[in-house]
Design a protein around this motif. Structure first.
Motif, PDB file in Angstrom:
ATOM      1  N   ARG A  85       0.843  -1.189   0.000  1.00  0.00           N
ATOM      2  CA  ARG A  85       0.000   0.000   0.000  1.00  0.00           C
ATOM      3  C   ARG A  85       0.886   1.249   0.000  1.00  0.00           C
ATOM      4  O   ARG A  85       2.054   1.183   0.404  1.00  0.00           O
ATOM      5  N   VAL A  86       0.343   2.346  -0.452  1.00  0.00           N
ATOM      6  CA  VAL A  86       1.067   3.618  -0.493  1.00  0.00           C
ATOM      7  C   VAL A  86       0.483   4.531   0.577  1.00  0.00           C
ATOM      8  O   VAL A  86      -0.699   4.869   0.530  1.00  0.00           O
ATOM      9  N   GLU A  87       1.298   4.886   1.565  1.00  0.00           N
ATOM     10  CA  GLU A  87       0.869   5.795   2.624  1.00  0.00           C
ATOM     11  C   GLU A  87       1.350   7.206   2.306  1.00  0.00           C
ATOM     12  O   GLU A  87       2.474   7.409   1.856  1.00  0.00           O
ATOM     13  N   ARG A  88       0.485   8.188   2.564  1.00  0.00           N
ATOM     14  CA  ARG A  88       0.829   9.595   2.343  1.00  0.00           C
ATOM     15  C   ARG A  88       1.041  10.262   3.698  1.00  0.00           C
ATOM     16  O   ARG A  88       0.145  10.251   4.545  1.00  0.00           O
ATOM     17  N   LEU A  89       2.211  10.855   3.891  1.00  0.00           N
ATOM     18  CA  LEU A  89       2.564  11.504   5.151  1.00  0.00           C
ATOM     19  C   LEU A  89       2.779  12.995   4.915  1.00  0.00           C
ATOM     20  O   LEU A  89       3.329  13.397   3.893  1.00  0.00           O
ATOM     21  N   LEU A  90       2.332  13.809   5.874  1.00  0.00           N
ATOM     22  CA  LEU A  90       2.547  15.256   5.795  1.00  0.00           C
ATOM     23  C   LEU A  90       3.779  15.598   6.615  1.00  0.00           C
ATOM     24  O   LEU A  90       3.730  15.612   7.854  1.00  0.00           O
ATOM     25  N   LEU A  91       4.881  15.854   5.932  1.00  0.00           N
ATOM     26  CA  LEU A  91       6.140  16.187   6.591  1.00  0.00           C
ATOM     27  C   LEU A  91       6.385  17.690   6.563  1.00  0.00           C
ATOM     28  O   LEU A  91       5.673  18.446   5.905  1.00  0.00           O
ATOM     29  N   PHE A  92       7.409  18.118   7.297  1.00  0.00           N
ATOM     30  CA  PHE A  92       7.732  19.542   7.395  1.00  0.00           C
ATOM     31  C   PHE A  92       8.041  20.141   6.026  1.00  0.00           C
ATOM     32  O   PHE A  92       7.668  21.275   5.737  1.00  0.00           O
ATOM     33  N   GLU A  93       8.727  19.349   5.166  1.00  0.00           N
ATOM     34  CA  GLU A  93       9.083  19.862   3.840  1.00  0.00           C
ATOM     35  C   GLU A  93       8.005  19.610   2.795  1.00  0.00           C
ATOM     36  O   GLU A  93       8.173  19.965   1.632  1.00  0.00           O
ATOM     37  N   GLY A  94       6.904  18.973   3.196  1.00  0.00           N
ATOM     38  CA  GLY A  94       5.800  18.747   2.267  1.00  0.00           C
ATOM     39  C   GLY A  94       5.304  17.313   2.308  1.00  0.00           C
ATOM     40  O   GLY A  94       5.832  16.472   3.050  1.00  0.00           O
TER      41      GLY A  94
END
Length: 309
Positions: free
Chosen positions: A120-129
């Motif tokens: 599966r592909v997880e989407r994470l919200l990081l500091f750089e985007g």
């Protein structure tokens, strides 16, 4: 009689091997934890994700039996002394763990590999985007191929949401008998549309594979309008197609392990997901043409690639 004994022994051994192979395929080829450091989230906290990995071999060190631990404790005059000596060992060089001899067998049978069967592909919200991370969900035994070909690779996007979608992004076979320094790698790409809550994304997919060195050139076509002046004075506008190329692959130098187990330095607990060095252009060609505004335009195309020192 000795021949009968040897034949009986061989039959028992082959039966044991068959049973062992069935056991390894059912039990050993499975997902295990594999944490990768991704970066910092918007609060500044460090983010690590268990992306998983498929076990290539069976077996772990068998811890000492209760009798052995009791014998070790009996060497000390008190429990306090026993705990103090144990604490000293953890700060000093790791003592060899008492274990029974164990052969680490391959987790699959002959001519097979333990490979991901669901990702599966997880989407994470990081500091750089925003960042996408592929996570292994399950593993299974897969036959090793002798040819370099494209193989299916299913990815699940937006799991457990109204936008859940499965796309075959494709991959390249891990063919056996590959010459040293060469790998089966993607050389042609396509795209698939992915509907998201905010817009439609384009997902790159693999359409063809070839045997290449680890750092290699792949086609990358760009189009330009050019003006051609004919001998009779007429001007013609054409669409110019040029394969400018790009460099792909990675160079295996350096160490991506960020944290090792204090008791077993060969066991990496946390990996970096970044490549150690870059695959960069080595050779190039120059192209010139007259554009729509009758101006001379020059650009370069990549002809070969190399690992950056």
């Amino acid at each position: 009689s000795s021949d009968l004994v040897s034949i009986f022994g061989s039959l028992c051994m082959s039966k044991h091997i068959v049973h062992r192979n069935l056991f390894t395929q059912r039990v050993c080829c499975k997902r295990q934890s594999h944490f990768v450091y991704i970066g910092q989230d918007i609060s500044g906290s460090h983010v690590s994700v268990d992306v998983g990995m498929c076990r290539s071999r069976c077996g772990v060190a068998i811890r000492s039996s209760p009798e052995a631990r009791q014998q070790e404790y009996s060497k000390h005059s008190s429990m306090l002394e026993f705990l103090r000596s144990k604490k000293m060992r953890t700060h000093g060089p790791a003592a060899p763990e008492i274990s029974e001899p164990l052969t680490r067998l391959p987790s699959c049978g002959a001519n097979q590999m333990c490979e991901p069967t669901g990702m599966r592909v997880e989407r994470l919200l990081l500091f750089e985007g925003p960042r996408e991370v592929e996570v292994i969900e399950e593993c299974h035994c897969e036959v090793k191929l002798t040819q370099c070909i494209r193989v299916p690779a299913l990815r699940t996007y937006y799991l457990e949401t109204p936008y859940e979608t499965v796309i075959d992004v494709g991959g390249c076979s891990r063919s056996k008998g590959t010459p040293e320094g060469f790998s089966c790698v993607p050389t042609k790409f396509d795209s698939a549309l992915l509907e998201t809550p905010n817009k439609v994304d384009v997902v790159q997919t693999v359409s063809a594979c070839e045997l290449k060195e680890s750092c290699y050139r792949v086609p990358h076509v760009e189009y330009y309008y050019e003006t051609v002046q004919h001998a009779d004075g007429l001007k013609e506008e054409r669409l110019k197609e040029v394969d400018v190329g790009r460099c792909s692959g990675g160079c295996t130098t350096g160490n991506r392990c960020l944290l090792r187990s204090p008791s077993d330095l060969g066991n990496c607990l946390l990996w970096s997901d970044r490549e150690s060095s870059s695959c960069v252009p080595q050779g190039y060609e120059s192209h010139s043409f007259i554009n729509q505004h009758e101006q001379l335009r020059t650009f370069l195309s990549i002809t070969s690639c190399r690992c950056q020192n």
